[in-house]
Design a protein around this motif. Sequence first.
Motif, PDB file in Angstrom:
ATOM      1  N   GLU A 117       0.601  -0.646  -0.016  1.00  0.00           N
ATOM      2  CA  GLU A 117       0.380   0.307   0.180  1.00  0.00           C
ATOM      3  C   GLU A 117       0.467   1.212  -0.322  1.00  0.00           C
ATOM      4  N   ASN A 118       2.086   1.092   0.431  1.00  0.00           N
ATOM      5  CA  ASN A 118       2.794   1.883   1.284  1.00  0.00           C
ATOM      6  C   ASN A 118       3.653   2.796  -0.448  1.00  0.00           C
ATOM      7  N   ASN A 119       3.726   1.842  -1.467  1.00  0.00           N
ATOM      8  CA  ASN A 119       4.562   2.169  -2.622  1.00  0.00           C
ATOM      9  C   ASN A 119       3.691   1.203  -4.014  1.00  0.00           C
ATOM     10  N   PHE A 120       4.137   2.616  -5.171  1.00  0.00           N
ATOM     11  CA  PHE A 120       3.518   2.130  -6.291  1.00  0.00           C
ATOM     12  C   PHE A 120       4.182   0.993  -6.530  1.00  0.00           C
ATOM     13  N   LEU A 121       2.935   0.181  -7.020  1.00  0.00           N
ATOM     14  CA  LEU A 121       2.983  -0.790  -7.886  1.00  0.00           C
ATOM     15  C   LEU A 121       4.368  -1.244  -9.052  1.00  0.00           C
ATOM     16  N   LEU A 122       4.288  -0.339 -10.060  1.00  0.00           N
ATOM     17  CA  LEU A 122       4.786  -0.842 -11.208  1.00  0.00           C
ATOM     18  C   LEU A 122       6.130   0.476 -11.931  1.00  0.00           C
ATOM     19  N   GLY A 123       7.269  -1.046 -11.966  1.00  0.00           N
ATOM     20  CA  GLY A 123       8.362   0.122 -12.414  1.00  0.00           C
ATOM     21  C   GLY A 123       9.319  -0.700 -11.975  1.00  0.00           C
ATOM     22  N   ASN A 124      10.201  -1.314 -12.443  1.00  0.00           N
ATOM     23  CA  ASN A 124      11.245  -2.226 -11.937  1.00  0.00           C
ATOM     24  C   ASN A 124      12.376  -1.500 -10.179  1.00  0.00           C
ATOM     25  N   LYS A 125      12.373  -0.041 -10.086  1.00  0.00           N
ATOM     26  CA  LYS A 125      12.621   0.555  -9.499  1.00  0.00           C
ATOM     27  C   LYS A 125      11.991   0.183  -7.844  1.00  0.00           C
ATOM     28  N   ASN A 126      10.635   0.204  -8.604  1.00  0.00           N
ATOM     29  CA  ASN A 126       9.490   0.265  -7.268  1.00  0.00           C
ATOM     30  C   ASN A 126       9.325  -1.127  -7.041  1.00  0.00           C
ATOM     31  N   LYS A 127       9.725  -1.776  -8.117  1.00  0.00           N
ATOM     32  CA  LYS A 127       9.764  -3.226  -7.350  1.00  0.00           C
ATOM     33  C   LYS A 127      10.835  -3.374  -6.614  1.00  0.00           C
ATOM     34  N   GLN A 128      11.829  -3.698  -6.183  1.00  0.00           N
ATOM     35  CA  GLN A 128      13.318  -4.003  -5.670  1.00  0.00           C
ATOM     36  C   GLN A 128      13.394  -2.909  -5.033  1.00  0.00           C
ATOM     37  N   ASN A 129      12.185  -1.351  -4.754  1.00  0.00           N
ATOM     38  CA  ASN A 129      11.891  -0.719  -3.233  1.00  0.00           C
ATOM     39  C   ASN A 129      11.419  -1.764  -2.541  1.00  0.00           C
TER      40      ASN A 129
ATOM     41  N   ASN B 165      15.253 -13.375   3.173  1.00  0.00           N
ATOM     42  CA  ASN B 165      16.714 -13.408   2.032  1.00  0.00           C
ATOM     43  C   ASN B 165      15.373 -13.189   0.742  1.00  0.00           C
ATOM     44  N   GLU B 166      16.232 -12.770  -0.105  1.00  0.00           N
ATOM     45  CA  GLU B 166      15.917 -12.250  -1.671  1.00  0.00           C
ATOM     46  C   GLU B 166      14.640 -13.296  -2.298  1.00  0.00           C
ATOM     47  N   GLU B 167      15.497 -13.979  -2.264  1.00  0.00           N
ATOM     48  CA  GLU B 167      14.584 -15.182  -2.881  1.00  0.00           C
ATOM     49  C   GLU B 167      12.905 -15.241  -2.499  1.00  0.00           C
ATOM     50  N   LYS B 168      12.601 -15.643  -1.091  1.00  0.00           N
ATOM     51  CA  LYS B 168      11.723 -16.102  -0.106  1.00  0.00           C
ATOM     52  C   LYS B 168      10.390 -13.562  -0.520  1.00  0.00           C
ATOM     53  N   ALA B 169      11.153 -12.770  -0.624  1.00  0.00           N
ATOM     54  CA  ALA B 169      10.550 -11.790  -0.977  1.00  0.00           C
ATOM     55  C   ALA B 169      10.152 -11.521  -2.221  1.00  0.00           C
ATOM     56  N   GLU B 170      11.143 -11.895  -3.292  1.00  0.00           N
ATOM     57  CA  GLU B 170      10.584 -11.943  -4.705  1.00  0.00           C
ATOM     58  C   GLU B 170       9.522 -12.833  -4.818  1.00  0.00           C
ATOM     59  N   GLU B 171       9.670 -14.252  -4.032  1.00  0.00           N
ATOM     60  CA  GLU B 171       8.808 -14.561  -4.262  1.00  0.00           C
ATOM     61  C   GLU B 171       7.085 -14.099  -3.472  1.00  0.00           C
ATOM     62  N   ILE B 172       7.004 -13.683  -2.474  1.00  0.00           N
ATOM     63  CA  ILE B 172       5.643 -12.937  -2.073  1.00  0.00           C
ATOM     64  C   ILE B 172       5.328 -11.846  -3.420  1.00  0.00           C
ATOM     65  N   TYR B 173       6.133 -11.064  -3.645  1.00  0.00           N
ATOM     66  CA  TYR B 173       6.194 -10.072  -4.546  1.00  0.00           C
ATOM     67  C   TYR B 173       5.573 -10.977  -5.436  1.00  0.00           C
ATOM     68  N   ASN B 174       5.498 -11.490  -6.129  1.00  0.00           N
ATOM     69  CA  ASN B 174       5.387 -12.440  -7.497  1.00  0.00           C
ATOM     70  C   ASN B 174       4.188 -12.816  -6.917  1.00  0.00           C
ATOM     71  N   ILE B 175       3.996 -13.657  -5.962  1.00  0.00           N
ATOM     72  CA  ILE B 175       2.671 -13.823  -5.262  1.00  0.00           C
ATOM     73  C   ILE B 175       1.714 -13.105  -5.620  1.00  0.00           C
ATOM     74  N   SER B 176       2.050 -11.616  -5.023  1.00  0.00           N
ATOM     75  CA  SER B 176       0.828 -10.998  -4.622  1.00  0.00           C
ATOM     76  C   SER B 176       0.716 -10.191  -5.723  1.00  0.00           C
ATOM     77  N   MET B 177       1.891  -9.701  -6.546  1.00  0.00           N
ATOM     78  CA  MET B 177       1.252  -9.097  -7.832  1.00  0.00           C
ATOM     79  C   MET B 177       0.342 -10.258  -8.835  1.00  0.00           C
ATOM     80  N   ASN B 178       0.349 -11.184  -8.364  1.00  0.00           N
ATOM     81  CA  ASN B 178      -0.179 -12.490  -9.567  1.00  0.00           C
ATOM     82  C   ASN B 178      -1.648 -11.976  -8.532  1.00  0.00           C
ATOM     83  N   ILE B 179      -1.864 -12.348  -7.678  1.00  0.00           N
ATOM     84  CA  ILE B 179      -3.594 -11.375  -6.671  1.00  0.00           C
ATOM     85  C   ILE B 179      -4.217  -9.991  -7.678  1.00  0.00           C
ATOM     86  N   ILE B 180      -3.430  -8.936  -7.650  1.00  0.00           N
ATOM     87  CA  ILE B 180      -3.319  -7.980  -7.917  1.00  0.00           C
ATOM     88  C   ILE B 180      -3.978  -8.236  -9.219  1.00  0.00           C
TER      89      ILE B 180
END
Length: 87
Positions: free
Chosen positions: A32-44, A56-71
Amino acid sequence: MKKINKYEFINTIQNKTKLSKEKCLIINDILENNFLLGNKNKQNIINELINKLSINEEKAEEIYNISMNIISLSLKEKLKHPFKSQD
């Protein structure tokens, strides 16, 4: 998938990631506190997930991908049925 509200989103993340409700609330706050589009925002977002959830980064990436898929599935449903009731 129908358009989901915040409560359903958090529950869906919890079911897909198997994380605690508290951690899923943190994930939701980060998104909610980050703009969802863009590579820089993804990394943030990934960096915040790593720091706030102590993962770790791998788990964070997995959570990010799951979240974006739901959205994205929810947004696609909204675009297909723009006048459908939101309840």
